[in-house]
Design a protein around this motif. Structure first.
Motif, PDB file in Angstrom:
ATOM      1  N   UNK A 211       0.833  -1.199   0.000  1.00 10.75           N
ATOM      2  CA  UNK A 211       0.000   0.000   0.000  1.00 10.75           C
ATOM      3  C   UNK A 211       0.867   1.248   0.000  1.00 10.75           C
ATOM      4  N   UNK A 212       0.268   2.352  -0.401  1.00 12.23           N
ATOM      5  CA  UNK A 212       0.953   3.647  -0.423  1.00 12.23           C
ATOM      6  C   UNK A 212       0.017   4.709   0.116  1.00 12.23           C
ATOM      7  N   UNK A 213       0.551   5.562   0.982  1.00  9.73           N
ATOM      8  CA  UNK A 213      -0.201   6.661   1.580  1.00  9.73           C
ATOM      9  C   UNK A 213       0.425   7.971   1.102  1.00  9.73           C
ATOM     10  N   UNK A 214      -0.389   8.946   0.783  1.00 10.24           N
ATOM     11  CA  UNK A 214       0.154  10.207   0.281  1.00 10.24           C
ATOM     12  C   UNK A 214      -0.619  11.396   0.838  1.00 10.24           C
ATOM     13  N   UNK A 215       0.106  12.487   1.037  1.00 12.98           N
ATOM     14  CA  UNK A 215      -0.509  13.748   1.452  1.00 12.98           C
ATOM     15  C   UNK A 215       0.327  14.880   0.881  1.00 12.98           C
ATOM     16  N   UNK A 216      -0.277  16.067   0.733  1.00 12.94           N
ATOM     17  CA  UNK A 216       0.458  17.170   0.129  1.00 12.94           C
ATOM     18  C   UNK A 216       0.031  18.503   0.726  1.00 12.94           C
ATOM     19  N   UNK A 217       0.884  19.483   0.562  1.00  7.73           N
ATOM     20  CA  UNK A 217       0.555  20.861   0.916  1.00  7.73           C
ATOM     21  C   UNK A 217       1.002  21.761  -0.233  1.00  7.73           C
TER      22      UNK A 217
END
Length: 263
Positions: free
Chosen positions: A36-42
């Motif tokens: 699995x891969x988790x991603x977040x951004x700003x």
């Protein structure tokens, strides 16, 4: 797994330029069995990818994350959650892109098949790091670097590598290192006595003057009230000391930590 990482990263970066918070941007793809891969951004206004990465490196180090490499030409930074006796090292990829004076910084944390993590826990850690990044104008270049007493656990070689990346820009040294407290671990290469203090030097990066003439040393200044701690140290053996980053000496390629104590 690499295709999953790239798909997730590209999906997030190519998303419409809505003013999402880090928490709103968070995504997960994959599953426990296949990885699995988790991603977040700003999104940061008026900040270059280089500047954002320089802010992020000490933030990650404070959370025990090791930066492995930075490539500004592709806008990628590779890091890892170090291995433990019970878990192999886990990769964290950081991607940067800039459009119309708006820079997007995205972190992708990947897990191999058979390894799981709670969605909310990963979101908390990713966004805790990303939300510390600051857009242009929130930190003035002339303001004194704040004293940060939260210890940053880091290997001496990693600290030397991070400082080396910023060595040609005193403002980066001032902003990212000076005044911060580091818990440094590494091989002791020298123990010396000065005027009212001891100087304990760690090996900063791989030895070999021919291959690496610009080797950086990490030196801890310790008071004479630290006799017992210094006496327990031994050259060519690993140790951990706690000290505040005072300065980087360009002439001697030495990082100076002051008021050091046992770690």
């Amino acid at each position: 797994m690499r295709s999953l990482i790239l798909t997730l990263a590209l999906t997030c970066i190519a998303a419409p330029a809505a003013a999402l918070t880090c928490e709103e941007s968070f995504q997960k793809k994959g599953d426990f069995f296949n990885g699995s891969a988790f991603a977040a951004r700003v999104e940061l206004a008026g900040v270059s990818i280089e500047k954002a990465f320089s802010q992020l490196r000490p933030i990650l180090a404070r959370d025990g994350i090791r930066t492995l490499s930075t490539d500004l030409t592709t806008g990628e930074m590779k890091a890892e959650n170090p291995a433990t006796p019970f878990q192999r090292a886990l990769p964290i990829d950081v991607y940067g892109s800039t459009e119309n004076d708006l820079t997007t910084i995205e972190m992708v944390f990947t897990l191999p098949g058979g390894v799981g993590a709670k969605r909310e826990t990963v979101k908390k850690h990713l966004c805790a790091a990303l939300n510390q990044l600051r857009p242009a104008g929130t930190v003035t270049a002339t303001a004194p670097a704040p004293t940060d007493t939260t210890p940053i656990a880091i290997d001496a070689s990693d600290l030397a590598a991070q400082v080396k990346e910023s060595a040609d820009n005193p403002a980066r040294i001032r902003l990212n290192f000076i005044g911060k407290t580091f818990r440094v671990s590494g091989k002791v290469i020298k123990i010396a006595e000065g005027n009212g203090s001891y100087a304990v030097s760690f090996e900063g990066n791989p030895a070999g003057s021919a291959a690496n003439p610009n080797q950086i040393a990490v030196t801890c200044s310790m008071g004479k009230n630290q006799d017992a701690t210094v006496a327990a140290l031994q050259a060519n053996q690993r140790a951990t000391l706690l000290g505040r980053f005072q300065r980087f000496n360009n002439e001697t390629n030495a990082i100076i930590l002051e008021s050091c104590t046992g770690g």
